[in-house]
Scaffold this motif. Structure first.
Motif, mmCIF file in Angstrom:
data_model
loop_
_atom_site.group_PDB
_atom_site.id
_atom_site.type_symbol
_atom_site.label_atom_id
_atom_site.label_comp_id
_atom_site.label_asym_id
_atom_site.label_seq_id
_atom_site.Cartn_x
_atom_site.Cartn_y
_atom_site.Cartn_z
ATOM 1 N N MET A 1 0.846 -1.191 0.000
ATOM 2 C CA MET A 1 0.000 0.000 0.000
ATOM 3 C C MET A 1 0.883 1.243 0.000
ATOM 4 S SD MET A 1 -2.918 1.150 2.773
ATOM 5 C CE MET A 1 -3.864 -0.327 2.406
ATOM 6 N N GLY A 2 0.555 2.216 -0.835
ATOM 7 C CA GLY A 2 1.336 3.436 -0.913
ATOM 8 C C GLY A 2 1.065 4.363 0.252
ATOM 9 N N VAL A 3 1.795 5.448 0.266
ATOM 10 C CA VAL A 3 1.623 6.431 1.319
ATOM 11 C C VAL A 3 0.259 7.094 1.191
ATOM 12 C CG1 VAL A 3 2.491 8.603 2.259
ATOM 13 C CG2 VAL A 3 4.092 6.857 1.491
ATOM 14 N N LYS A 4 -0.463 7.203 2.308
ATOM 15 C CA LYS A 4 -1.754 7.888 2.337
ATOM 16 C C LYS A 4 -1.581 9.198 3.084
ATOM 17 C CE LYS A 4 -4.143 4.647 0.287
ATOM 18 N NZ LYS A 4 -4.751 4.866 -1.028
ATOM 19 N N ARG A 5 -1.621 10.283 2.355
ATOM 20 C CA ARG A 5 -1.454 11.581 3.003
ATOM 21 C C ARG A 5 -2.276 12.624 2.279
ATOM 22 N NH1 ARG A 5 4.844 11.776 1.172
ATOM 23 N NH2 ARG A 5 4.414 11.209 -0.982
ATOM 24 N N ARG A 6 -2.699 13.595 3.047
ATOM 25 C CA ARG A 6 -3.443 14.730 2.485
ATOM 26 C C ARG A 6 -2.946 15.969 3.211
ATOM 27 N NH1 ARG A 6 -7.703 16.236 -0.564
ATOM 28 N NH2 ARG A 6 -9.084 17.870 0.202
ATOM 29 N N LEU A 7 -2.198 16.802 2.490
ATOM 30 C CA LEU A 7 -1.551 17.957 3.078
ATOM 31 C C LEU A 7 -1.903 19.217 2.303
ATOM 32 C CD1 LEU A 7 2.107 16.514 3.198
ATOM 33 C CD2 LEU A 7 0.287 16.089 4.849
ATOM 34 N N LEU A 8 -2.070 20.319 3.021
ATOM 35 C CA LEU A 8 -2.173 21.633 2.409
ATOM 36 C C LEU A 8 -1.122 22.500 3.078
ATOM 37 C CD1 LEU A 8 -3.631 23.483 0.398
ATOM 38 C CD2 LEU A 8 -5.141 24.191 2.277
ATOM 39 N N LEU A 9 -0.080 22.852 2.321
ATOM 40 C CA LEU A 9 1.075 23.561 2.867
ATOM 41 C C LEU A 9 1.116 24.961 2.266
ATOM 42 C CD1 LEU A 9 3.645 20.626 2.646
ATOM 43 C CD2 LEU A 9 2.140 21.263 4.551
ATOM 44 N N VAL A 10 0.778 25.949 3.083
ATOM 45 C CA VAL A 10 0.598 27.329 2.642
ATOM 46 C C VAL A 10 1.844 28.141 2.971
ATOM 47 C CG1 VAL A 10 -0.903 29.351 2.799
ATOM 48 C CG2 VAL A 10 -1.873 27.066 3.091
#
Length: 226
Positions: A1-10
Motif C-alpha cells: 500500500m502506498g503512502v496515504k497523506r493529504r496535506l495543504l502547505l501554505v
C-alpha cells in the motif's frame, strides 16, 4: 500500500490587503470538506480541527485567532514550533496520524516548514533550540515559505533568499527546496502534488539552476525525490 497523506502547505498566513488566512479561504474549505482514510469506503467531513499554537509565545491568543477565523494550522516561529513538538513528544504521533491513518494536515509558514524533512531552510531566527532540525518529514523535500525574489535595484548588502538556498545546497546530500512565494500553496494528495494559489514557486535542486513553476503545475515528481 502506498503512502496515504493529504496535506495543504501554505506559504503565508496573511497576504497583503487581506486578513488571517483570507487569501486561501476557498482552498481551506475544500481541503477540509471531504476526505477518505485507508480502509474506509465512505468519505468523511472534518468536524474538528486540532490546532497546534506552539509557534507563538501567547498560545491562547493564537488559538483564539485561528478559532474565530478558519481553524487552521498556522505560522509563527519555526524553531519554537519544532521544539515544542519535540518537548511534547508529538513528532512520531503526528507522522503516524498523517501518513498511516490518513488524517489531513494543514500548515502555513512555520506549520509548512515543520511538515518537511528539516527546518534548515526556514527564514526564522533560532530563538530557541530544538533537539534536532529534523522535522515531521511528511514530504521528502524542504520548503522555503515567504520566498522573495532578488531585487536588482536593492542596496541591501545581506544575502538574498536565493543565495541562502544556494549556500544550503553547498552541503552534501541536501534535498530539493521548493520556494513558495506569498500567495502560493502546495496540495499533496497521496502521491500527487499540485501547486495552487495566485503566485508561482521556484524549485532549487542541488547543482542545478532554479526552475520556475506556475499555479496549477503538477509537482508530483518531488514526492519520489530521495
Amino acid at each position: 500500500m502506498g503512502v496515504k497523506r493529504r496535506l495543504l502547505l501554505v506559504s503565508n498566513s496573511t497576504l497583503h490587503g487581506g486578513g488571517y488566512l483570507e487569501h486561501c479561504r476557498e482552498q481551506i474549505l475544500k481541503f477540509f470538506g471531504q476526505y477518505k482514510i485507508p480502509m474506509d469506503s465512505a468519505p468523511r467531513q472534518v468536524k474538528r480541527v486540532l490546532f497546534i499554537p506552539y509557534a507563538l509565545h501567547d498560545r491562547d491568543a493564537y488559538a483564539e485567532t485561528a478559532r474565530t477565523k478558519f481553524e487552521s494550522l498556522g505560522g509563527g516561529n519555526t524553531f519554537r514550533l519544532l521544539k515544542a513538538l519535540y518537548d511534547n513528544r508529538l513528532i512520531l504521533e503526528i507522522r503516524k496520524r498523517v501518513l498511516q491513518d490518513g488524517i489531513p494536515y494543514m500548515g502555513s509558514s512555520a506549520g509548512t516548514n515543520v511538515a518537511t524533512i528539516s527546518i534548515s531552510t526556514t527564514n526564522d531566527m533560532p530563538i530557541v533550540y530544538p533537539p534536532s532540525l529534523e522535522a515531521l518529514a511528511l514530504i521528502p523535500f524542504n520548503i522555503n515559505p515567504h520566498y522573495l525574489d532578488p531585487d536588482v535595484n536593492s542596496k541591501h548588502m545581506g544575502e538574498t533568499r536565493e543565495v541562502r538556498i544556494f549556500q544550503y545546497h553547498e552541503e552534501p546530500d541536501t534535498p530539493p527546496v521548493l520556494a513558495l512565494r506569498e500567495g502560493s500553496m502546495l496540495l499533496v494528495e497521496d502521491n500527487k502534488s499540485t501547486l495552487l494559489g495566485v503566485t508561482g514557486a521556484r524549485l532549487f535542486m542541488r547543482g542545478a539552476a532554479p526552475t520556475e513553476y506556475e499555479p496549477g503545475t503538477d509537482l508530483s515528481f518531488l514526492l519520489s525525490t530521495s
